[in-house]
Design a protein around this motif. Structure first.
Motif, PDB file in Angstrom:
ATOM      1  N   HIS A 139      40.986  37.877  38.828  1.00 30.12           N
ATOM      2  CA  HIS A 139      40.549  38.603  40.024  1.00 30.12           C
ATOM      3  C   HIS A 139      39.025  38.681  40.059  1.00 30.12           C
ATOM      4  O   HIS A 139      38.402  38.495  41.113  1.00 30.12           O
ATOM      5  N   PHE A 140      38.424  38.927  38.908  1.00 30.58           N
ATOM      6  CA  PHE A 140      36.964  39.004  38.803  1.00 30.58           C
ATOM      7  C   PHE A 140      36.323  37.687  39.228  1.00 30.58           C
ATOM      8  O   PHE A 140      35.374  37.657  40.021  1.00 30.58           O
ATOM      9  N   VAL A 141      36.837  36.572  38.700  1.00 28.94           N
ATOM     10  CA  VAL A 141      36.275  35.254  39.011  1.00 28.94           C
ATOM     11  C   VAL A 141      36.484  34.912  40.488  1.00 28.94           C
ATOM     12  O   VAL A 141      35.577  34.409  41.160  1.00 28.94           O
ATOM     13  N   ASP A 142      37.673  35.200  41.001  1.00 35.32           N
ATOM     14  CA  ASP A 142      37.983  34.845  42.390  1.00 35.32           C
ATOM     15  C   ASP A 142      37.163  35.644  43.391  1.00 35.32           C
ATOM     16  O   ASP A 142      37.018  35.233  44.556  1.00 35.32           O
ATOM     17  N   THR A 143      36.641  36.793  42.980  1.00 36.31           N
ATOM     18  CA  THR A 143      35.849  37.616  43.903  1.00 36.31           C
ATOM     19  C   THR A 143      34.356  37.582  43.558  1.00 36.31           C
ATOM     20  O   THR A 143      33.589  38.417  44.024  1.00 36.31           O
ATOM     21  N   LEU A 144      33.972  36.613  42.714  1.00 33.08           N
ATOM     22  CA  LEU A 144      32.548  36.469  42.386  1.00 33.08           C
ATOM     23  C   LEU A 144      31.780  35.983  43.610  1.00 33.08           C
ATOM     24  O   LEU A 144      32.058  34.924  44.143  1.00 33.08           O
TER      25      LEU A 144
END
Length: 342
Positions: free
Chosen positions: A76-81
């Motif tokens: 989720h963190f990477v996809d919303t970077l």
């Protein structure tokens, strides 16, 4: 749930991931309030953390500890970077200067993988050009003696192969130029697979007085043109993984083993996205069991819109994703510029 509540919880997750990446210590609500301007009470933060835990994005290793991200949380963190850390001007200049000093493509790639390992403090990998899309630019023929030739094969990807050829008969100086012309008629502008076919046919139709020389040269060139997967991967910085071994001790031997088995990494790099895009594979998303304790950030390098190969880094799931994405992307872009002759 209001949009503001959802946005705040995303910020809480991002803060937990960022703090854990920096420290590898579980993150508590008190620390979040001290380090981040979240603008709410500690009770609200604890409630947000409980919701994130229920969603499977964070977990609590021990009843009295703070939270750590799960692999779903990292995804989720990477996809919303939205903000990838930009490289500083000195970093960009150092990368370009180091890579531009490469003597040929292989040297540039070896430099790039050492540079990525140094910049990211992780294991770095790069695949040599995909020979199926490379085309022959030129073949130079140099007489080293009356019965020995040096063949220098150059592709449009910047690859340079040199091979010595022992002849069965003496070759006259004028025939060296004739031989060069014949070989280049069969080679220039063709993919390496096509060139192999043309060379095989050339041995059947070459002038009789040159046929023996053509056969010797064609045999050597075809051996050069055939891909050898075991020679196509360059790895640097595998020892960097041992520095974080305490955080995935049971996984590390398998990860090192997978890196040493080149076919595993070549398969992974064959799936990199188009030029200019970066892929991130996290933990259990890997097809290869031994890589499931790691994350891989990879991209392609190439020229004229065509990918020639992949490069990237292998590290723990708690890697600095923003910084790593930026560095992998920058090095690949500079390698592509050098390949293109820019």
């Amino acid at each position: 749930m209001s949009t503001s509540t959802e946005a705040r919880r995303r910020e809480v997750l991002r803060a937990i991931v960022s703090d854990f990446i920096a420290s590898q210590d579980p993150v508590g609500s008190k620390a979040l309030l001290e380090r981040h301007q979240l603008g709410v009470s500690s009770a609200t933060i604890r409630n947000d953390m409980a919701v994130l835990e229920d969603a499977g994005l964070i977990t609590q290793p021990h009843s009295s500890s703070g939270r750590v991200p799960t692999q779903a949380g990292y995804r989720h963190f990477v996809d919303t970077l939205h903000d990838v850390k930009p490289l500083s001007k000195p970093e960009r200049q150092a990368i370009l200067h180091f890579l531009e000093n490469g003597v040929d493509l292989e040297d540039v790639l070896r430099r790039s993988v050492r540079l990525l390992a140094q910049l990211t403090k992780q294991a770095a990998v790069v695949a040599m050009p995909n020979l199926k899309v490379s085309r022959v630019k030129h073949c130079e023929v140099v007489a080293l003696s009356p019965v020995r030739l040096l063949l220098v094969l150059i592709t449009d990807a910047g690859r340079v192969d040199q091979r010595n050829v022992e002849l069965d008969q003496i070759i006259e100086p004028d025939d060296v130029a004739r031989l060069r012309d014949l070989l280049n008629q069969a080679l220039e502008g063709r993919t390496l697979d096509e060139a192999s076919v043309e060379l095989a046919q050339l041995t059947e139709h070459a002038p009789l007085d040159l046929r023996g020389h053509v056969l010797n040269c064609a045999t050597t060139l075809i051996e050069t043109l055939v891909e050898h997967p075991a020679d196509r991967l360059i790895i640097a910085g595998a020892s960097n993984l041992t520095r974080v071994a305490r955080d995935f001790p049971q996984r590390l031997p398998g990860i090192i083993e997978a890196l040493e088995e080149q076919v595993v990494v070549l398969k992974l790099l064959s799936k990199v996205p188009d030029l200019g895009n970066v892929s991130v594979v996290i933990g259990e998303e890997h097809e290869e069991d031994r890589l499931r304790g790691s994350s891989v950030v990879a991209t392609a390098y190439g020229t004229d819109g065509a990918a020639l190969g992949g490069m990237g880094v292998v590290g723990p799931t708690f890697m600095d994703y923003s910084g790593t994405i930026s560095k992998v992307s920058a090095v690949a872009r500079y390698v592509s510029d050098i390949v293109a002759g820019e």
